[in-house]
Scaffold this motif. Structure first.
Motif, short mmCIF file in Angstrom:
data_model
loop_
_atom_site.label_atom_id
_atom_site.label_comp_id
_atom_site.label_asym_id
_atom_site.label_seq_id
_atom_site.Cartn_x
_atom_site.Cartn_y
_atom_site.Cartn_z
N TRP A 11 0.86 -1.18 0.00
CA TRP A 11 0.00 0.00 0.00
C TRP A 11 0.89 1.23 0.00
CZ3 TRP A 11 -5.44 -0.29 0.34
CH2 TRP A 11 -5.94 -1.58 0.50
N LEU A 31 -1.30 8.11 6.91
CA LEU A 31 -0.42 6.99 7.19
C LEU A 31 -0.85 6.26 8.47
CD1 LEU A 31 2.04 5.67 5.92
CD2 LEU A 31 3.47 7.17 7.29
N THR A 32 -1.26 7.02 9.48
CA THR A 32 -1.72 6.43 10.73
C THR A 32 -3.00 5.62 10.50
OG1 THR A 32 -0.71 8.21 12.02
CG2 THR A 32 -2.44 6.91 13.10
N LEU A 34 -4.03 4.25 7.73
CA LEU A 34 -3.69 3.06 6.94
C LEU A 34 -3.07 2.00 7.84
CD1 LEU A 34 -3.65 1.71 4.19
CD2 LEU A 34 -1.49 2.89 3.72
N ALA A 35 -2.16 2.41 8.72
CA ALA A 35 -1.53 1.46 9.65
C ALA A 35 -2.58 0.83 10.56
CB ALA A 35 -0.45 2.16 10.46
N LEU A 36 -3.54 1.61 11.02
CA LEU A 36 -4.61 1.07 11.86
C LEU A 36 -5.46 0.07 11.09
CD1 LEU A 36 -5.74 4.33 13.69
CD2 LEU A 36 -4.66 2.33 14.77
N LEU A 38 -4.60 -1.78 8.55
CA LEU A 38 -3.85 -2.97 8.11
C LEU A 38 -3.15 -3.69 9.25
CD1 LEU A 38 -2.21 -1.51 4.87
CD2 LEU A 38 -4.44 -2.62 5.13
N LYS A 39 -3.38 -3.26 10.47
CA LYS A 39 -2.64 -3.75 11.64
C LYS A 39 -2.53 -5.27 11.72
CE LYS A 39 -2.88 -3.61 16.63
NZ LYS A 39 -3.96 -4.24 17.34
N GLU A 45 1.67 -4.56 3.38
CA GLU A 45 2.82 -3.77 3.81
C GLU A 45 2.59 -2.33 3.36
OE1 GLU A 45 7.49 -3.59 2.46
OE2 GLU A 45 6.53 -5.55 2.58
N ILE A 46 3.06 -1.38 4.15
CA ILE A 46 2.94 0.04 3.81
C ILE A 46 4.29 0.55 3.35
CG2 ILE A 46 2.39 2.35 4.66
CD1 ILE A 46 0.57 0.97 6.75
N ASP A 47 4.28 1.29 2.25
CA ASP A 47 5.47 1.96 1.74
C ASP A 47 5.14 3.45 1.66
OD1 ASP A 47 7.27 3.24 -0.15
OD2 ASP A 47 7.92 1.24 -0.74
N SER A 48 5.80 4.26 2.46
CA SER A 48 5.46 5.68 2.55
C SER A 48 6.35 6.58 1.71
CB SER A 48 5.49 6.12 4.02
OG SER A 48 6.80 5.95 4.54
#
Length: 161
Positions: A11, A31-32, A34-36, A38-39, A45-48
């Motif tokens: 993501w 970003l926060t 998205l992290a919540l 996909l926890k 995986e997140i790529d920022s």
């Protein structure tokens, strides 16, 4: 993910897109959230990288960097039919297709996909991100529309109000 046989979904939150108005929520908040969301998803995986200062907003540049970082990986670019409809107007679309296979989620009202694109069938949702942000702005509940931790974050941080 299953229909395409992917091992992982990456993501990448959009930085400053040149094709539309910038996102309402800050990069940190997006970003926060998205992290919540996909926890508990080990295959996500997140790529920022697109949120970094001075980062390119062009998909082709992001894909080139991903290839440099992960030379053994095969990439698929997942798009909605609405985005695919304008794909030929993107920056260097031929290079995008050279760097990633296009996998497009079908939507009613959009033309059939060309043969060089993978079709991903799914039941369309009767709700968009715009609708969710409008509901949040009106203070309406978001339960069932976004993951509960994301709904709580939006309320606690008074996003979209």
């Amino acid at each position: 993910m299953q229909s395409l046989g992917l091992a992982k979904v990456l993501w990448i939150p959009t930085g400053k897109p040149g094709y539309r108005t910038p996102p309402v929520a800050s990069a940190f908040d997006r970003l926060t959230m998205l992290a919540l969301a996909l926890k508990d998803e080990p295959d996500f995986e997140i790529d920022s990288r697109e949120l970094a200062p001075g980062a390119s907003s062009y998909t082709v540049d992001t894909l080139a960097l991903l290839h440099a970082d992960r030379p053994d990986d095969e990439f698929y670019l997942l798009l909605g039919a609405d985005q695919h409809a304008s794909f030929r107007r993107w920056h260097r679309p031929a290079d995008v297709q050279r760097l990633a296979r296009l996998a497009v989620f079908t939507r009613p009202g959009y033309p059939p996909l060309p043969g060089d694109v993978m079709e991903v069938r799914m039941t369309p949702l009767a709700l968009s991100g715009t609708d969710i942000r409008a509901r949040a702005a009106r203070g309406e509940p978001l339960e069932g529309l976004v993951p509960t931790p994301v709904a709580n974050y939006i309320v606690e941080n008074k996003l979209y109000r």
